[in-house]
Design a protein around this motif. Structure first.
Motif, PDB file in Angstrom:
ATOM      1  N   UNK A 201      58.732  70.776  22.944  1.00 29.83           N
ATOM      2  CA  UNK A 201      60.190  70.645  22.861  1.00 29.83           C
ATOM      3  C   UNK A 201      60.709  69.652  23.895  1.00 29.83           C
ATOM      4  N   UNK A 202      60.052  69.627  25.051  1.00 29.05           N
ATOM      5  CA  UNK A 202      60.460  68.689  26.092  1.00 29.05           C
ATOM      6  C   UNK A 202      60.235  67.240  25.702  1.00 29.05           C
ATOM      7  N   UNK A 203      59.341  67.009  24.751  1.00 26.85           N
ATOM      8  CA  UNK A 203      59.049  65.648  24.312  1.00 26.85           C
ATOM      9  C   UNK A 203      60.041  65.140  23.273  1.00 26.85           C
ATOM     10  N   UNK A 204      60.516  66.061  22.402  1.00 25.52           N
ATOM     11  CA  UNK A 204      61.378  65.585  21.305  1.00 25.52           C
ATOM     12  C   UNK A 204      62.650  66.404  21.124  1.00 25.52           C
ATOM     13  N   UNK A 205      63.019  67.189  22.161  1.00 29.12           N
ATOM     14  CA  UNK A 205      64.233  68.022  22.093  1.00 29.12           C
ATOM     15  C   UNK A 205      64.193  68.949  20.886  1.00 29.12           C
ATOM     16  N   UNK A 206      63.013  69.466  20.568  1.00 33.29           N
ATOM     17  CA  UNK A 206      62.853  70.377  19.435  1.00 33.29           C
ATOM     18  C   UNK A 206      63.298  71.787  19.743  1.00 33.29           C
ATOM     19  N   UNK A 207      63.153  72.672  18.746  1.00 37.54           N
ATOM     20  CA  UNK A 207      63.581  74.061  18.907  1.00 37.54           C
ATOM     21  C   UNK A 207      62.437  75.041  18.601  1.00 37.54           C
ATOM     22  N   UNK A 208      61.207  74.607  18.807  1.00 39.71           N
ATOM     23  CA  UNK A 208      60.055  75.446  18.495  1.00 39.71           C
ATOM     24  C   UNK A 208      60.064  76.738  19.315  1.00 39.71           C
ATOM     25  N   UNK A 209      60.307  76.601  20.611  1.00 42.23           N
ATOM     26  CA  UNK A 209      60.279  77.771  21.489  1.00 42.23           C
ATOM     27  C   UNK A 209      61.377  78.757  21.108  1.00 42.23           C
ATOM     28  N   UNK A 210      62.570  78.275  20.861  1.00 40.76           N
ATOM     29  CA  UNK A 210      63.670  79.166  20.468  1.00 40.76           C
ATOM     30  C   UNK A 210      63.327  79.906  19.186  1.00 40.76           C
TER      31      UNK A 210
END
Length: 273
Positions: A127-136
């Motif tokens: 997520x830190x690489x592409x501002x994703x929401x995987x962790x959420x």
């Protein structure tokens, strides 16, 4: 590898993995060997597949051995022995059954919590690489782990770029606690582009490594000496202690190896709705 944020994401991931070691040092020391890591991931894959679908094959030594057919990661006897060790460390527990011949197992709640910490640590880094929401998404839906981990395990178990790393990586990844030491060394690498053949990573010695990773000083010393003989690292002083440098190609080998795993995790998570 080309993503400008990958080095930072990889450092964060390495620190997360070392945090798992601090939480469960004896267990992580045992599986910080690539063969045991692969077998552990395979065992958990069988567990989660059956957890989602009771018609799937249970976790048994025979079913785990089927993972070994394609790439010969380990022998059947090694798989049997590994399941016993996982049970010894309270990672697996027996399942009640009327069939005394099967001896099925399941992951303990403790094992599930450890693999979730591993999985979600990688999601945060991605997520830190592409501002994703995987962790959420994983936090909101616990079954994402159950669905993703078996796919990740099966892909990595059959990917030679992962299970057969370069010699520089294999030196560490195929030794007791070696993966922990590898992550430690790489977490110290500056995020700025590496100029020249060496990058300095601070104080490294067999004494410090042995104390941190619950191994003998002689084992730590042999591992560092072997790495030095291969030109992977060295010291400013004549003895193997004090300020240490790492060879730039060693860093790139590690990043490329880890990129294989990150790519698989990212692709699997993108396929899960």
């Amino acid at each position: 590898m080309a993503n400008a944020s990958f080095a930072a994401a990889l450092r964060e991931s390495a620190l997360d993995l070392l945090a798992i070691h601090r939480r469960a040092p004896r267990i992580v020391r045992y599986i910080a060997d690539l063969q045991k890591w692969l077998l552990s991931q395979a065992a958990l894959a069988l567990h989660f597949e059956r957890k989602l679908n009771p018609s799937c094959s249970p976790l048994t030594a025979a079913n785990l051995a089927k993972f070994l057919v394609e790439n010969h990661i380990a022998s059947h006897n090694t798989a049997v022995s590994h399941l016993k060790e996982m049970a010894h460390y309270k990672l697996l527990e027996p399942v009640e059954t009327t069939d005394r011949r099967a001896n099925p197992l399941q992951a303990s709640a403790y094992a599930e919590s450890l693999i979730r910490q591993w999985f979600e640590g990688h999601l945060r880094s991605l997520d830190g690489m592409d501002a994703g929401d995987r962790y959420r998404r994983s936090q909101e839906d616990e079954t994402i782990l159950y669905r993703a981990q078996p796919r990740i395990a099966r892909r990595l178990f059959n990917d030679p770029d992962w299970y057969s790393p370069p010699e520089s990586i294999a030196l560490f990844a195929r030794s007791e606690s070696g993966s922990n030491i590898l992550h430690d060394l790489m977490s110290r690498v500056p995020l700025a582009p590496i100029l020249g053949e060496r990058t300095w990573v601070g104080d490294v010695s067999a004494r410090l490594i042995a104390a941190e990773y619950v191994i003998s000083r002689s084992h730590a010393g042999r591992l560092l000496a072997a790495a030095q003989n291969q030109g992977l690292l060295g010291w400013e002083a004549s003895q193997m202690s004090g300020d240490c440098w790492i060879f730039a190609k060693f860093v790139l080998d590690y990043r490329r190896w880890q990129a294989t795993k990150f790519s698989v995790i990212s692709e699997v998570c993108a396929s899960i709705q």
